[in-house]
Design a protein around this motif. Structure first.
Motif, PDB file in Angstrom:
ATOM      1  N   TYR A 127       0.782  -1.235   0.000  1.00 58.33           N
ATOM      2  CA  TYR A 127       0.000   0.000   0.000  1.00 58.33           C
ATOM      3  C   TYR A 127       0.819   1.294   0.000  1.00 58.33           C
ATOM      4  N   GLY A 128       1.726   1.447   0.970  1.00 62.20           N
ATOM      5  CA  GLY A 128       2.455   2.698   1.089  1.00 62.20           C
ATOM      6  C   GLY A 128       3.224   3.053  -0.161  1.00 62.20           C
ATOM      7  N   LYS A 129       3.839   2.059  -0.779  1.00 59.42           N
ATOM      8  CA  LYS A 129       4.578   2.294  -2.022  1.00 59.42           C
ATOM      9  C   LYS A 129       3.647   2.808  -3.112  1.00 59.42           C
ATOM     10  N   GLN A 130       2.485   2.187  -3.248  1.00 62.92           N
ATOM     11  CA  GLN A 130       1.569   2.579  -4.319  1.00 62.92           C
ATOM     12  C   GLN A 130       0.907   3.927  -4.025  1.00 62.92           C
ATOM     13  N   TRP A 131       0.578   4.182  -2.777  1.00 64.50           N
ATOM     14  CA  TRP A 131      -0.056   5.452  -2.425  1.00 64.50           C
ATOM     15  C   TRP A 131       0.879   6.638  -2.645  1.00 64.50           C
ATOM     16  N   ARG A 132       2.147   6.465  -2.274  1.00 64.38           N
ATOM     17  CA  ARG A 132       3.056   7.619  -2.265  1.00 64.38           C
ATOM     18  C   ARG A 132       4.136   7.576  -3.341  1.00 64.38           C
ATOM     19  N   ARG A 133       4.404   6.397  -3.907  1.00 67.43           N
ATOM     20  CA  ARG A 133       5.520   6.280  -4.859  1.00 67.43           C
ATOM     21  C   ARG A 133       5.178   5.327  -6.002  1.00 67.43           C
ATOM     22  N   TRP A 134       3.991   5.511  -6.604  1.00 64.06           N
ATOM     23  CA  TRP A 134       3.593   4.691  -7.748  1.00 64.06           C
ATOM     24  C   TRP A 134       4.576   4.953  -8.883  1.00 64.06           C
ATOM     25  N   LEU A 135       5.181   3.891  -9.385  1.00 64.84           N
ATOM     26  CA  LEU A 135       6.219   4.038 -10.406  1.00 64.84           C
ATOM     27  C   LEU A 135       5.607   3.958 -11.797  1.00 64.84           C
ATOM     28  N   GLY A 136       5.737   5.040 -12.555  1.00 64.19           N
ATOM     29  CA  GLY A 136       5.240   5.074 -13.919  1.00 64.19           C
ATOM     30  C   GLY A 136       6.204   4.403 -14.883  1.00 64.19           C
ATOM     31  N   PRO A 137       5.768   4.114 -16.116  1.00 66.25           N
ATOM     32  CA  PRO A 137       6.625   3.441 -17.103  1.00 66.25           C
ATOM     33  C   PRO A 137       7.842   4.259 -17.496  1.00 66.25           C
ATOM     34  N   ASP A 138       7.775   5.593 -17.255  1.00 65.99           N
ATOM     35  CA  ASP A 138       8.915   6.456 -17.580  1.00 65.99           C
ATOM     36  C   ASP A 138       9.886   6.597 -16.417  1.00 65.99           C
ATOM     37  N   GLY A 139       9.632   5.850 -15.324  1.00 63.78           N
ATOM     38  CA  GLY A 139      10.499   5.931 -14.152  1.00 63.78           C
ATOM     39  C   GLY A 139      10.112   7.025 -13.174  1.00 63.78           C
ATOM     40  N   HIS A 140       9.100   7.811 -13.479  1.00 60.02           N
ATOM     41  CA  HIS A 140       8.669   8.885 -12.583  1.00 60.02           C
ATOM     42  C   HIS A 140       7.774   8.319 -11.488  1.00 60.02           C
ATOM     43  N   GLU A 141       7.983   8.748 -10.241  1.00 64.79           N
ATOM     44  CA  GLU A 141       7.161   8.308  -9.123  1.00 64.79           C
ATOM     45  C   GLU A 141       6.017   9.293  -8.904  1.00 64.79           C
ATOM     46  N   HIS A 142       4.812   8.749  -8.709  1.00 67.64           N
ATOM     47  CA  HIS A 142       3.612   9.559  -8.534  1.00 67.64           C
ATOM     48  C   HIS A 142       3.126   9.461  -7.085  1.00 67.64           C
ATOM     49  N   ASP A 143       3.002  10.606  -6.437  1.00 64.52           N
ATOM     50  CA  ASP A 143       2.494  10.678  -5.070  1.00 64.52           C
ATOM     51  C   ASP A 143       0.987  10.921  -5.151  1.00 64.52           C
ATOM     52  N   GLN A 144       0.218   9.837  -5.075  1.00 71.21           N
ATOM     53  CA  GLN A 144      -1.220   9.960  -5.249  1.00 71.21           C
ATOM     54  C   GLN A 144      -1.884  10.734  -4.106  1.00 71.21           C
ATOM     55  N   ILE A 145      -1.361  10.600  -2.894  1.00 77.91           N
ATOM     56  CA  ILE A 145      -1.958  11.272  -1.744  1.00 77.91           C
ATOM     57  C   ILE A 145      -1.741  12.781  -1.828  1.00 77.91           C
ATOM     58  N   ALA A 146      -0.520  13.202  -2.151  1.00 73.34           N
ATOM     59  CA  ALA A 146      -0.249  14.636  -2.277  1.00 73.34           C
ATOM     60  C   ALA A 146      -1.096  15.254  -3.385  1.00 73.34           C
ATOM     61  N   ALA A 147      -1.255  14.518  -4.485  1.00 75.91           N
ATOM     62  CA  ALA A 147      -2.071  15.019  -5.595  1.00 75.91           C
ATOM     63  C   ALA A 147      -3.534  15.143  -5.176  1.00 75.91           C
ATOM     64  N   LEU A 148      -4.024  14.180  -4.390  1.00 80.26           N
ATOM     65  CA  LEU A 148      -5.401  14.233  -3.912  1.00 80.26           C
ATOM     66  C   LEU A 148      -5.624  15.446  -3.018  1.00 80.26           C
ATOM     67  N   VAL A 149      -4.732  15.679  -2.069  1.00 81.31           N
ATOM     68  CA  VAL A 149      -4.880  16.821  -1.159  1.00 81.31           C
ATOM     69  C   VAL A 149      -4.890  18.126  -1.949  1.00 81.31           C
ATOM     70  N   GLU A 150      -4.002  18.237  -2.918  1.00 78.04           N
ATOM     71  CA  GLU A 150      -3.937  19.456  -3.722  1.00 78.04           C
ATOM     72  C   GLU A 150      -5.227  19.675  -4.501  1.00 78.04           C
ATOM     73  N   THR A 151      -5.789  18.605  -5.060  1.00 81.75           N
ATOM     74  CA  THR A 151      -7.035  18.738  -5.822  1.00 81.75           C
ATOM     75  C   THR A 151      -8.199  19.081  -4.906  1.00 81.75           C
ATOM     76  N   LEU A 152      -8.246  18.497  -3.723  1.00 79.06           N
ATOM     77  CA  LEU A 152      -9.299  18.837  -2.763  1.00 79.06           C
ATOM     78  C   LEU A 152      -9.275  20.329  -2.431  1.00 79.06           C
ATOM     79  N   LYS A 153      -8.095  20.900  -2.386  1.00 78.59           N
ATOM     80  CA  LYS A 153      -7.955  22.320  -2.045  1.00 78.59           C
ATOM     81  C   LYS A 153      -8.263  23.233  -3.225  1.00 78.59           C
ATOM     82  N   THR A 154      -7.862  22.828  -4.424  1.00 75.66           N
ATOM     83  CA  THR A 154      -7.904  23.734  -5.571  1.00 75.66           C
ATOM     84  C   THR A 154      -9.008  23.448  -6.576  1.00 75.66           C
ATOM     85  N   ASN A 155      -9.519  22.222  -6.614  1.00 69.17           N
ATOM     86  CA  ASN A 155     -10.542  21.862  -7.602  1.00 69.17           C
ATOM     87  C   ASN A 155     -11.503  20.843  -6.994  1.00 69.17           C
ATOM     88  N   PRO A 156     -12.210  21.226  -5.929  1.00 71.39           N
ATOM     89  CA  PRO A 156     -13.015  20.248  -5.185  1.00 71.39           C
ATOM     90  C   PRO A 156     -14.203  19.681  -5.962  1.00 71.39           C
TER      91      PRO A 156
END
Length: 298
Positions: A127-156
Motif C-alpha cells: 500500500y504505502g509504495k503505491q499510495w506515495r511512490r507509484w512508479l510510472g513506465p517512464d520511471g517517474h514516481e507519482h504521489d497519489q496522496i499529495a495530488a489528492l490533497v492538492e485537488t481537494l484544495k484547488t478543484n473540489p
C-alpha cells in the motif's frame, strides 16, 4: 432509529445465513457473498468504530499512518507495537529457511537487527509504495496522496479525486495484493467531504472493523487539510466473507447489543498530511464489549 452498527451486524448475519461455502486461497474455507455496502454519515457523528467487540483503533490508525509514510517494511510497525503484518514475512522466512521460529522470536529479531529486517521484514511494493511512490513506465514516481490533497484544495468539484493500490505490474512482488483497493472522494456544494472505498476482498470478522475506522480517520485528516466539513463515508465490498474458523466468534458478536457511538476528533492540524501522529487522534466515549479473539488466515 437504528444504531449505525446494525448495518454491520446485518452484514455478518447475511453472510452467516446465506454465504456461499468456498475453498479459498488460505485453505481455511469461507462463507462468501459478492457485493455489499455500508454507509455512515461522519458529519452526523456516525463513527464506524464497532462496539459489539473492542476494536484496537490505535493499531488501525498506526497502520494507516505507516501507509501514508510510504513504508513497506514491518520493522517500523513493530517499533510501534503493531504486529498485524508479521504473518506474511514470517511464513516466507519459515518456508525459505526451514527454521521453526516463533512469531515473537521473529519479531524480536526484526526489531534488533536492521540487516535482518531489511531482508526478511520487507513486504514488497504494498500500500504505502503505491499510495506515495507509484512508479510510472517512464520511471517517474507519482504521489497519489499529495495530488489528492492538492485537488481537494484547488478543484473540489473534480470527479478525478481518487487513489488506488492495484498496480498490476507489481502485484507479483507484494506479500499480499491490496484488499482495500480504491478510494474516491467527492465534495458537496456546501463543503462536505464524502468518501467511497472499494475493497475487493474482506475478512468481515477480523479485518473489516479495522478498515472502517481507518477509512474514517483518513477522511477526517483529508477534510482537515482541505478545510472541509465531514460528510458521508461509503464502504463497498467485493468478495465479502467470513472464514469458517470464525463462525462461533461471529455468533457471539451477534448476540451482543451495540453501545453508544463514540466520537473521534483531531487535537491539532499539522502543516501537511505527512505530519500526523497517533497522539493527534482523540476518541471519546468508547465503551465496547470485550474483544473476541480469532486466528488470521494467511
Amino acid at each position: 432509529m437504528r444504531h449505525p452498527e446494525d448495518q454491520y451486524l446485518d452484514l455478518l448475519s447475511r453472510i452467516l445465513d446465506g454465504g456461499d461455502r468456498r475453498i479459498d486461497r488460505t485453505g481455511v474455507g469461507t462463507l462468501s457473498i459478492f457485493g455489499a455496502m455500508l454507509r455512515y454519515d461522519l458529519g452526523r457523528g456516525e463513527l464506524p468504530l464497532l462496539t459489539t467487540k473492542r476494536i484496537y483503533w490505535k493499531t488501525a490508525i498506526r497502520e494507516l499512518l505507516w501507509f501514508l509514510k510510504g513504508e513497506t517494511n514491518i520493522r517500523s510497525l513493530l517499533l510501534e507495537g503493531v504486529t498485524i503484518w508479521s504473518d506474511w514475512p514470517l511464513a516466507a522466512y519459515r518456508k525459505a529457511t526451514g527454521e521453526e521460529i516463533s512469531q515473537k522470536e521473529f519479531e524480536a529479531r526484526i526489531v534488533a537487527d536492521e540487516a535482518f529486517a531489511a531482508r526478511w521484514g520487507e513486504l514488497g511494493p504494498v500500500y504505502g509504495k503505491q499510495w506515495r511512490r507509484w512508479l510510472g513506465p517512464d520511471g517517474h514516481e507519482h504521489d497519489q496522496i499529495a495530488a489528492l490533497v492538492e485537488t481537494l484544495k484547488t478543484n473540489p468539484s473534480s470527479r478525478r479525486m481518487l487513489f488506488h493500490a492495484w498496480n498490476v505490474a507489481e502485484l507479483g512482488e507484494m506479500a499480499l495484493p491490496p484488499c482495500h483497493m480504491v478510494y474516491q472522494y467527492h465534495v458537496t456544494s456546501d463543503g462536505r467531504l464524502n468518501s467511497l472505498m472499494l475493497q475487493r476482498s474482506v475478512d468481515s470478522f477480523l479485518g473489516l472493523g479495522f478498515n472502517l475506522i481507518a477509512q474514517a480517520a483518513l477522511q477526517t485528516m483529508l477534510a482537515q487539510q482541505a478545510g472541509l466539513k465531514l460528510g458521508e463515508m461509503v464502504w463497498v465490498g467485493g468478495d465479502t466473507h467470513l472464514y469458517l474458523n470464525h463462525l462461533d466468534q461471529v455468533r457471539e458478536q451477534l448476540s451482543r447489543e451495540p453501545r453508544a457511538v463514540p466520537a473521534m476528533r483531531l487535537l491539532r492540524k499539522p502543516d501537511s498530511i505527512d505530519g500526523y501522529r497517533i497522539e493527534d487522534f482523540d476518541v471519546a466515549g468508547y465503551d465496547p464489549h470485550p474483544a473476541i479473539a480469532a486466528e488470521v488466515a494467511v
